[in-house]
Design a protein around this motif. Structure first.
Motif, PDB file in Angstrom:
ATOM      1  N   ASN A 121      -4.070  -5.619   9.562  1.00  0.00           N
ATOM      2  CA  ASN A 121      -4.171  -4.564   8.550  1.00  0.00           C
ATOM      3  C   ASN A 121      -5.020  -3.424   9.096  1.00  0.00           C
ATOM      4  O   ASN A 121      -5.542  -3.501  10.216  1.00  0.00           O
TER       5      ASN A 121
ATOM      6  N   PRO B  26     -10.350  -2.096   3.023  1.00  0.00           N
ATOM      7  CA  PRO B  26     -10.219  -0.871   2.230  1.00  0.00           C
ATOM      8  C   PRO B  26     -11.535  -0.439   1.589  1.00  0.00           C
ATOM      9  O   PRO B  26     -12.403  -1.268   1.307  1.00  0.00           O
TER      10      PRO B  26
ATOM     11  N   CYS C 198      -1.553  -4.583   5.565  1.00  0.00           N
ATOM     12  CA  CYS C 198      -2.087  -3.760   4.475  1.00  0.00           C
ATOM     13  C   CYS C 198      -2.726  -2.476   4.997  1.00  0.00           C
ATOM     14  O   CYS C 198      -3.492  -2.497   5.957  1.00  0.00           O
ATOM     15  N   GLY C 199      -2.416  -1.377   4.353  1.00  0.00           N
ATOM     16  CA  GLY C 199      -3.033  -0.107   4.689  1.00  0.00           C
ATOM     17  C   GLY C 199      -2.356   0.665   5.793  1.00  0.00           C
ATOM     18  O   GLY C 199      -2.691   1.826   6.017  1.00  0.00           O
TER      19      GLY C 199
ATOM     20  N   TYR D 174      -7.655   2.878   3.321  1.00  0.00           N
ATOM     21  CA  TYR D 174      -7.878   2.136   4.566  1.00  0.00           C
ATOM     22  C   TYR D 174      -8.254   3.139   5.659  1.00  0.00           C
ATOM     23  O   TYR D 174      -7.636   4.194   5.786  1.00  0.00           O
TER      24      TYR D 174
ATOM     25  N   THR E 296       0.822  -1.211   0.000  1.00  0.00           N
ATOM     26  CA  THR E 296       0.000   0.000   0.000  1.00  0.00           C
ATOM     27  C   THR E 296       0.856   1.261   0.000  1.00  0.00           C
ATOM     28  O   THR E 296       0.448   2.295  -0.527  1.00  0.00           O
TER      29      THR E 296
END
Length: 635
Positions: free
Chosen positions: A245, A249, A284-285, A258, A32
């Protein structure tokens, strides 16, 4: 591929030693961050370590500056099976060796390089033995290249298929043996199961039995799910890893965003650290700012676990004799520390009568009159002391010191001032305490304080120069007439210091060890979180008895069934038995529910009335009259 790693030189156990010592902070999302810096999803991100190494290195360095101690290589999909889809099957060694070297360049000798190994991207249901061998060898090939590039540990992550995870571990062990430790992170759904329905605890036990050095959870649906999964893994008695995460998203203006904020991550990092998790980070994010907040929480907990503060020297501690000795005194010639019973009216009452403290916080805005009138009502009803939280709920409230002084001057009531480590650095904390003493404040309840929550000011930062143990030591040093640097103050303060405790803490052993440290640092009174289970409080009182400290039991009358469920499921250190929650559900809502909440609180208080020094009542939702109803006929 060779089945024995004879060509590899075993690496030092520096990483595992660090894991055993305390919390390590892992970096945040790589993919990301690459996307946010202008590289779209139609590019193979693993190839960027060769074509755009300066971009990958800059992301690594941003995370290190934010506080990351473990840097993951940009190799999540750098196994032969996944790379073949992009025409890079023959570049496995090049990508993985290069990625490990970039990560090492960023972190140097200050931290550790984690070789990231993600899933193959294949579904295993219809696979034959040849397919399994191909996947196992792909994982081993990647592990061997990461080891060659200088990785300190291999991080197998985001694995949702149990069979694939077992193949990955087999392939890695065949390739590098025990030369590198393994962190094994599963990814689970909201039901805390893997793709085939295997419960996370069962998979964790299998990974532990296979010799993985650290097990845990990453990615999933955000911090809440990861936290719930970690709680299931706690009984396995192995170092744990939690790398959530930033939630799921959302697409905003053709970009994926996010929504979990860095502030939110700081709160969950604190909770994870309290559970004893050894690796925390972001998936993630998450951004360098998310990691900065997590690192602040980790530093605070590391200091707490060691009982450390900026001034680790001996302090004078005015506590009663017990089997837990206080730290030796530091005395200044011509200055006599004030005896405990002489410090305040509250201190003089402890042990002489059943003491009641009620929490009244500054209202939002500029007008404190509603809080002052509430305190007046409570004092008239027989309450001994009003305690005031520090920065409650991250809203625009006046300082608790200002409200305490107003109450003492206008009502003649004694106050108990919360002091937390979140908002002031060491110098600010010294000034705050000296100023409070000059204004007539004598009673303190010292807490570390949660990181700033998602309130009206999500960009507010946390400080944590001192945790609760450090602040207690500071207050004790001021009580002895010396500043943190050892210089005489020209007089002594006379603070009576209380501290908090969670009888229902998930990591109960750690909570009790912390309480011992607080006693040694100068705590003279324990104020507990609300307790609804007599057996939980009974255990705590028995275990705390050797400390020789009086206890004010926390009482929070429940306002509704929804309130009970929220406290039980969302607030750390709170456990509300099913029978109590069922009682609140049967009571319905409104006045009937509040009446039942008061009845439950009265039963709890009556059960321990003769075993504690007093009660610490926290009226829900500003309904201060409920405190008097709880007290009626019992106090």
């Amino acid at each position: 591929m060779s089945s024995a790693p004879s060509a590899l030189t075993p690496k030092p156990t520096r990483f595992l030693d660090a894991v055993r010592r305390g919390v390590l902070v892992v970096d945040g999302g790589m993919g990301t961050q690459i996307y946010e810096r202008g590289v779209l999803f139609n590019v193979n991100y693993e190839e960027l370590v060769v074509s755009r190494p300066e971009l990958v290195l800059r992301i690594h360095e941003d995370y290190v500056r934010a506080g990351a101690q473990v840097v993951e290589t940009n190799t999540f999909g750098a196994n032969r099976v996944r790379l073949a889809r992009h025409g890079y099957a023959d570049r496995v060694r090049e990508f993985n060796v290069g990625a490990a070297q970039l990560a090492r360049k960023a972190v140097g000798d200050r931290g550790y390089v984690a070789g990231a190994i993600g899933p193959s991207g294949l579904v295993f249901a219809a696979f034959g033995e040849d397919d399994r061998s191909r996947v196992r060898d792909a994982f081993g090939e990647q592990a061997e290249a990461l080891a060659e590039g200088g990785a300190d540990v291999l991080l197998l992550e985001t694995m949702r298929q149990p069979e694939e995870f077992l193949l990955a571990i087999d392939g890695v062990r065949r390739a590098v043996g025990d030369a590198l430790p393994i962190v094994a992170n599963v990814s689970v759904d909201a039901d805390l199961t893997l793709s085939d329905g295997t419960p996370v605890a069962d998979m964790g036990a299998r990974l532990r039995d296979l010799g993985c050095n650290v097990i845990g959870v990453n990615c999933s649906d955000g911090p809440q799910v990861v936290l719930a999964a970690i709680e299931k893994l706690l009984p396995l008695d192995i170092p744990l890893s939690a790398i959530p995460n930033a939630g799921l998203p959302r697409r905003v203006d053709d970009r994926f965003i996010y929504v979990s904020t860095p502030e939110y991550f700081g709160v969950f990092a604190r909770r994870l650290c309290k559970l004893g998790v050894r690796l925390i980070g972001g998936c993630c994010g998450t951004t360098p700012e998310h990691i900065r907040r997590m690192a602040a929480a980790a530093r605070m907990e590391a200091s707490a676990a060691a009982g450390a503060c900026e001034d680790p020297g001996p302090l004078w501690v005015g506590v009663a004799d017990s089997s837990i000795p206080p730290e030796p005194p530091v005395l200044v010639i011509g200055q006599r520390p004030v005896a405990t019973a002489e410090k305040s009216k509250l201190a003089a009452k402890i042990g002489k009568k059943f003491v009641v403290s009620v929490e009244v916080n500054p209202p939002v805005g500029v007008d404190p009159n509603s809080a002052i009138q509430a305190a007046k009502m409570l004092v008239t009803g027989g309450v001994d002391v009003i305690n005031i939280a520090d920065g409650a709920r991250a809203q625009a409230r006046m300082s608790n010191l200002a409200l305490a002084v107003r109450m003492q001057e206008e009502l003649g009531v004694e106050t108990l001032l919360h002091v937390c480590g979140r908002d002031r650095n060491l110098l600010g904390q010294v000034a705050h305490l000296l100023g409070a003493h000059a204004l007539g404040i004598r009673n303190l309840v010292v807490v570390t304080g949660d990181p700033p929550k998602m309130g009206d000011f999500p960009d507010a930062t946390a400080v944590y120069d001192l945790d609760s143990v450090g602040i207690l030591r500071l207050a004790s040093r001021l009580n002895a007439g010396i500043d943190p640097g050892g210089k005489p103050l020209g007089g002594v303060t006379s603070f009576f210091c209380a501290t908090g405790a969670e009888p229902a803490a998930l990591n109960y052993e750690r909570e009790m060890e912390r309480l011992k440290l607080k006693k040694r640092a100068g705590a003279e009174l324990i104020m507990t979180q609300p307790v609804y289970d007599p057996s939980v409080l009974d255990r705590f009182l028995k275990d705390a008895e050797p400390l020789g400290l009086p206890v004010l039991v926390g009482i929070l009358p429940l306002a509704s069934h929804k309130n009970a469920e929220f406290l039980h499921n969302e607030v750390p250190g709170m456990q509300i038995p099913r029978e109590v929650r069922d009682r609140m559900q049967r009571a319905g809502s409104g006045p009937a529910a509040r009446k039942e909440g008061v009845a439950i609180a009265r039963e709890m208080l009556a059960a321990v009335r003769n075993r504690v020094a007093g009660a610490y009542i926290m009226p829900p939702l500003g309904r201060y009259e409920l405190a008097l109803e709880v007290m009626d006929g019992i106090v």
